[in-house]
Design a protein around this motif. Structure first.
Motif, PDB file in Angstrom:
ATOM      1  N   LEU A 158     -20.920 -34.260  10.202  1.00 14.05           N
ATOM      2  CA  LEU A 158     -20.633 -35.785   9.911  1.00 14.05           C
ATOM      3  C   LEU A 158     -19.125 -35.710   9.847  1.00 14.05           C
ATOM      4  O   LEU A 158     -18.776 -36.823  10.347  1.00 14.05           O
ATOM      5  N   LEU A 159     -18.229 -35.015   9.186  1.00 14.17           N
ATOM      6  CA  LEU A 159     -16.978 -35.165   9.131  1.00 14.17           C
ATOM      7  C   LEU A 159     -16.345 -35.029  10.499  1.00 14.17           C
ATOM      8  O   LEU A 159     -15.610 -35.681  10.867  1.00 14.17           O
ATOM      9  N   GLU A 160     -16.907 -33.956  11.330  1.00 16.97           N
ATOM     10  CA  GLU A 160     -16.008 -33.767  12.518  1.00 16.97           C
ATOM     11  C   GLU A 160     -16.670 -34.903  13.499  1.00 16.97           C
ATOM     12  O   GLU A 160     -15.678 -35.466  14.243  1.00 16.97           O
ATOM     13  N   ASP A 161     -17.748 -35.561  13.438  1.00 21.16           N
ATOM     14  CA  ASP A 161     -18.213 -36.795  14.208  1.00 21.16           C
ATOM     15  C   ASP A 161     -17.333 -38.177  13.754  1.00 21.16           C
ATOM     16  O   ASP A 161     -16.927 -38.846  14.667  1.00 21.16           O
ATOM     17  N   GLN A 162     -16.804 -38.200  12.534  1.00 17.85           N
ATOM     18  CA  GLN A 162     -16.042 -39.196  12.070  1.00 17.85           C
ATOM     19  C   GLN A 162     -14.612 -39.046  12.828  1.00 17.85           C
ATOM     20  O   GLN A 162     -14.022 -39.781  13.057  1.00 17.85           O
ATOM     21  N   LYS A 163     -14.111 -37.835  12.681  1.00 16.09           N
ATOM     22  CA  LYS A 163     -12.878 -37.396  13.400  1.00 16.09           C
ATOM     23  C   LYS A 163     -12.889 -37.670  14.654  1.00 16.09           C
ATOM     24  O   LYS A 163     -11.949 -38.282  15.111  1.00 16.09           O
ATOM     25  N   LYS A 164     -13.972 -37.419  15.457  1.00 17.15           N
ATOM     26  CA  LYS A 164     -14.015 -37.760  16.875  1.00 17.15           C
ATOM     27  C   LYS A 164     -13.943 -39.170  17.183  1.00 17.15           C
ATOM     28  O   LYS A 164     -13.482 -39.584  18.116  1.00 17.15           O
ATOM     29  N   GLU A 165     -14.773 -39.872  16.346  1.00 14.09           N
ATOM     30  CA  GLU A 165     -14.777 -41.280  16.469  1.00 14.09           C
ATOM     31  C   GLU A 165     -13.313 -42.003  16.074  1.00 14.09           C
ATOM     32  O   GLU A 165     -13.129 -42.820  17.283  1.00 14.09           O
ATOM     33  N   LEU A 166     -12.689 -41.448  15.544  1.00 14.36           N
ATOM     34  CA  LEU A 166     -11.508 -42.047  14.822  1.00 14.36           C
ATOM     35  C   LEU A 166     -10.469 -41.748  16.098  1.00 14.36           C
ATOM     36  O   LEU A 166      -9.723 -42.673  16.622  1.00 14.36           O
ATOM     37  N   GLU A 167     -10.632 -40.551  16.657  1.00 11.40           N
ATOM     38  CA  GLU A 167      -9.512 -40.293  17.923  1.00 11.40           C
ATOM     39  C   GLU A 167      -9.958 -40.971  19.101  1.00 11.40           C
ATOM     40  O   GLU A 167      -8.929 -41.435  19.779  1.00 11.40           O
ATOM     41  N   LYS A 168     -11.077 -41.287  19.439  1.00 16.69           N
ATOM     42  CA  LYS A 168     -11.520 -42.046  20.318  1.00 16.69           C
ATOM     43  C   LYS A 168     -11.034 -43.567  20.220  1.00 16.69           C
ATOM     44  O   LYS A 168     -10.616 -44.288  21.166  1.00 16.69           O
ATOM     45  N   ASN A 169     -11.249 -44.267  19.097  1.00 18.45           N
ATOM     46  CA  ASN A 169     -10.537 -45.391  18.655  1.00 18.45           C
ATOM     47  C   ASN A 169      -9.111 -45.597  18.830  1.00 18.45           C
ATOM     48  O   ASN A 169      -8.622 -46.566  19.335  1.00 18.45           O
ATOM     49  N   ILE A 170      -8.340 -44.593  18.429  1.00 24.10           N
ATOM     50  CA  ILE A 170      -7.044 -44.610  18.565  1.00 24.10           C
ATOM     51  C   ILE A 170      -6.648 -44.360  20.141  1.00 24.10           C
ATOM     52  O   ILE A 170      -5.651 -45.194  20.292  1.00 24.10           O
ATOM     53  N   ALA A 171      -7.501 -43.671  20.795  1.00 24.67           N
ATOM     54  CA  ALA A 171      -6.972 -43.533  22.313  1.00 24.67           C
ATOM     55  C   ALA A 171      -7.385 -44.744  22.944  1.00 24.67           C
ATOM     56  O   ALA A 171      -6.693 -45.172  23.910  1.00 24.67           O
ATOM     57  N   ASP A 172      -8.543 -45.411  22.680  1.00 24.51           N
ATOM     58  CA  ASP A 172      -8.793 -46.911  23.131  1.00 24.51           C
ATOM     59  C   ASP A 172      -7.730 -47.776  22.948  1.00 24.51           C
ATOM     60  O   ASP A 172      -7.573 -48.616  23.599  1.00 24.51           O
ATOM     61  N   ALA A 173      -7.607 -47.748  21.660  1.00 26.98           N
ATOM     62  CA  ALA A 173      -6.520 -48.757  21.052  1.00 26.98           C
ATOM     63  C   ALA A 173      -5.124 -48.468  22.139  1.00 26.98           C
ATOM     64  O   ALA A 173      -4.320 -49.679  22.411  1.00 26.98           O
ATOM     65  N   GLU A 174      -4.729 -47.210  22.113  1.00 31.01           N
ATOM     66  CA  GLU A 174      -3.495 -46.927  22.933  1.00 31.01           C
ATOM     67  C   GLU A 174      -3.567 -47.484  24.316  1.00 31.01           C
ATOM     68  O   GLU A 174      -2.494 -47.699  25.085  1.00 31.01           O
ATOM     69  N   LYS A 175      -4.855 -47.186  25.038  1.00 33.68           N
ATOM     70  CA  LYS A 175      -4.993 -47.524  26.351  1.00 33.68           C
ATOM     71  C   LYS A 175      -5.052 -48.862  26.242  1.00 33.68           C
ATOM     72  O   LYS A 175      -4.249 -49.590  27.373  1.00 33.68           O
ATOM     73  N   GLN A 176      -5.637 -49.941  25.459  1.00 32.32           N
ATOM     74  CA  GLN A 176      -5.385 -51.347  25.452  1.00 32.32           C
ATOM     75  C   GLN A 176      -3.983 -51.744  25.330  1.00 32.32           C
ATOM     76  O   GLN A 176      -3.400 -52.766  26.112  1.00 32.32           O
ATOM     77  N   LEU A 177      -3.364 -51.289  24.397  1.00 32.52           N
ATOM     78  CA  LEU A 177      -1.582 -51.528  24.269  1.00 32.52           C
ATOM     79  C   LEU A 177      -0.835 -51.460  25.505  1.00 32.52           C
ATOM     80  O   LEU A 177      -0.142 -52.070  25.779  1.00 32.52           O
ATOM     81  N   ALA A 178      -1.312 -50.148  26.414  1.00 34.07           N
ATOM     82  CA  ALA A 178      -0.618 -49.968  27.431  1.00 34.07           C
ATOM     83  C   ALA A 178      -0.804 -51.087  28.425  1.00 34.07           C
ATOM     84  O   ALA A 178       0.063 -51.328  29.220  1.00 34.07           O
TER      85      ALA A 178
END
Length: 473
Positions: free
Chosen positions: A54-74
């Motif tokens: 569960l912890l690893e899944d949450q980490k992956k989800e946050l990494e994905k959200n950060i990556a998506d936010a960075e893509k949107q910002l770019a």
């Protein structure tokens, strides 16, 4: 005679085999866990594995959200940098990073607690392993000495067997019968008795030494098995320790990297928000204030509201209640509403300024906002939204800045009603002062965590925030 030697060897082999088998069986029987214990361990292990997944899944989800936010910002940076949309996307990224930092720091704390528990156990097992290692070496040396002693006795017995073999069919009876006289007979008889007794004693000694060796060998086998078990457990503990330390190191590196990124993103968000609000004069709060400061101010507010008492409550309180309630505020009933919804008919806190730059309960980025913001020029009149008593006046250089709170009494449901007015340039009332609805209590400003002049207004029922817009008219 060959049969005798062969029998002796077979006896030795059988004794070693039987004892070795018994030792192996005893080890197998003693080390095999019960089915019930194994099942319980599997359940606990499964629970830990599920929690880790569960912890690893949450980490992956946050990494994905950060990556998506960075893509949107770019993408937004090319054409829309400095807009509310860009700032909101940047704030969402900041929020994700904050969540990730909290998760990683919590995980490190948990892992460190596990390590702190594991280290004493490892130290204890290392000491026990040293003791066992010494015992194994001592037992080996004792066994070697016994084997040397046995070799001497066994060689003597083998020599005796060889002599008997060489003598062929020469029997005790023939030796006696061939005596020339009674004296020779008796002499030979005594010699035979002596040789027989010596053979018997030698055989007994061989048997005794063999039994002693087998016992010592079994003891050595047990010590070796105990040593191997302890070493296996210690090795496993060290592997777990190494894995946990590597996780902490990895998390710490990620935390350091994210904090550096976070500082840059916060500075950019505050700068762009200040520029945007200055441009459209829709002033509000910066969204990246230190969470510890925010929590400290909120606790103070909650403690203050919890300390409000009517004269009746104070009179009927026990002596212990009175002495323990150092923050108790006594409010005369005549100056506030009592169980009346008339208290909910409030006026706007800044007359003539009803436009809202940030509403309840969130900013446009989705981050929580506990009140509503009314942009207005510095020095604008800030008035009491309803009759009441000033219960606090604070002048901070962070959070609400110069702020005050007014207690208005209770509504028909018996809930205490309090309003808060933040970011003023000056406060015109004092703590404990009675005020009327529409009476000026402060001048608006931009103190504390503020991008520009505005009034931050909150309505609280029993300390809990509510949407102020529902009670303004």
């Amino acid at each position: 005679m060959n049969k005798k030697i062969l029998s002796l060897f077979l006896a030795v082999v059988m004794m070693f085999s039987v004892n070795a088998g018994m030792t192996a069986f005893a080890e197998e029987e003693s080390t095999e866990p019960s089915t019930e214990a194994t099942t319980e361990q599997d359940k606990n292990k499964l629970t830990k594995e599920e929690a880790q997944k569960l912890l690893e899944d949450q980490k992956k989800e946050l990494e994905k959200n950060i990556a998506d936010a960075e893509k949107q910002l770019a993408e937004l940076e090319k054409s829309s940098k400095g807009t509310a949309e860009y700032i909101d996307a940047l704030d969402r990224k900041i929020g994700y990073i904050n969540e990730q930092l909290t998760m990683l720091e919590d995980e490190n704390i948990s892992i460190q607690a596990d390590i702190d528990k594991l280290l004493p156990s490892i130290e204890k097992n290392e000491k026990e392993l040293k003791v066992l290692s010494k015992e194994v070496e001592t037992t080996k040396k004792d066994l070697e000495k016994l084997e040397k002693k046995f070799s001497g006795v066994y060689e003597a017995y083998c020599y005796r067997l060889r002599v008997m073999y060489i003598s062929g069919d020469y029997s005790v009876l023939s030796a006696l019968l061939t005596s020339k006289d009674i004296s020779g007979f008796l002499t030979r008889y005594e010699m035979v008795k002596s040789i027989s007794k010596s053979d018997t004693d030698l055989l007994k000694e061989v048997k005794s030494k063999m039994e002693e060796i087998v016992t010592k060998q079994n003891g050595l086998n047990e010590k070796v098995a105990e040593y191997e078990t302890a070493k296996g457990e210690l090795d496993l503990q060290k592997e777990v320790l190494d894995a946990k330390q590597r996780t902490i190191e990895t998390n710490s590196a990620t935390i350091a990297s994210r904090k550096a990124s976070l500082a840059t993103d916060r500075a950019e968000s505050d700068k762009l928000l200040a520029e945007l609000t200055a441009k459209n004069q829709q002033y509000t709060e910066f969204r990246n204030e230190d969470s510890a400061l925010v929590a400290a101010v909120e606790k103070e507010v909650q403690d203050l509201i919890a300390g409000i008492k009517s004269p009746d409550e104070v009179t009927t309180a026990t002596q212990s209640d009175k002495t323990s309630s150092s923050s108790t505020i006594t409010v005369p009933k005549a100056d506030v509403y009592s169980n009346s919804d008339a208290v909910l008919n409030m006026t706007y806190p800044v007359p003539g300024h009803t436009g809202i730059s940030a509403g309840y309960p969130n900013y446009s980025s989705g981050k929580y906002h506990g009140g509503i913001d009314f942009p207005c020029p510095t020095g604008s009149r800030v008035v009491a939204a309803q009759d009441g008593i000033v219960i606090t006046v604070k002048r901070l250089d962070y959070s609400y800045g110069y702020y005050l709170m007014i207690y208005h009494g209770t509504d028909s449901r018996g809930r205490s009603v309090v309003t808060l007015y933040g970011h003023n340039s000056s406060i015109l009332v004092t703590n404990g002062q009675t005020v009327k609805k529409g009476q000026q209590i402060a001048k608006s400003g931009s103190t504390g965590n503020s991008t520009g002049p505005h009034c931050h207004f909150e309505v609280r029922f029993n300390g809990e925030r509510a949407n102020p817009k529902n009670y303004l008219s």
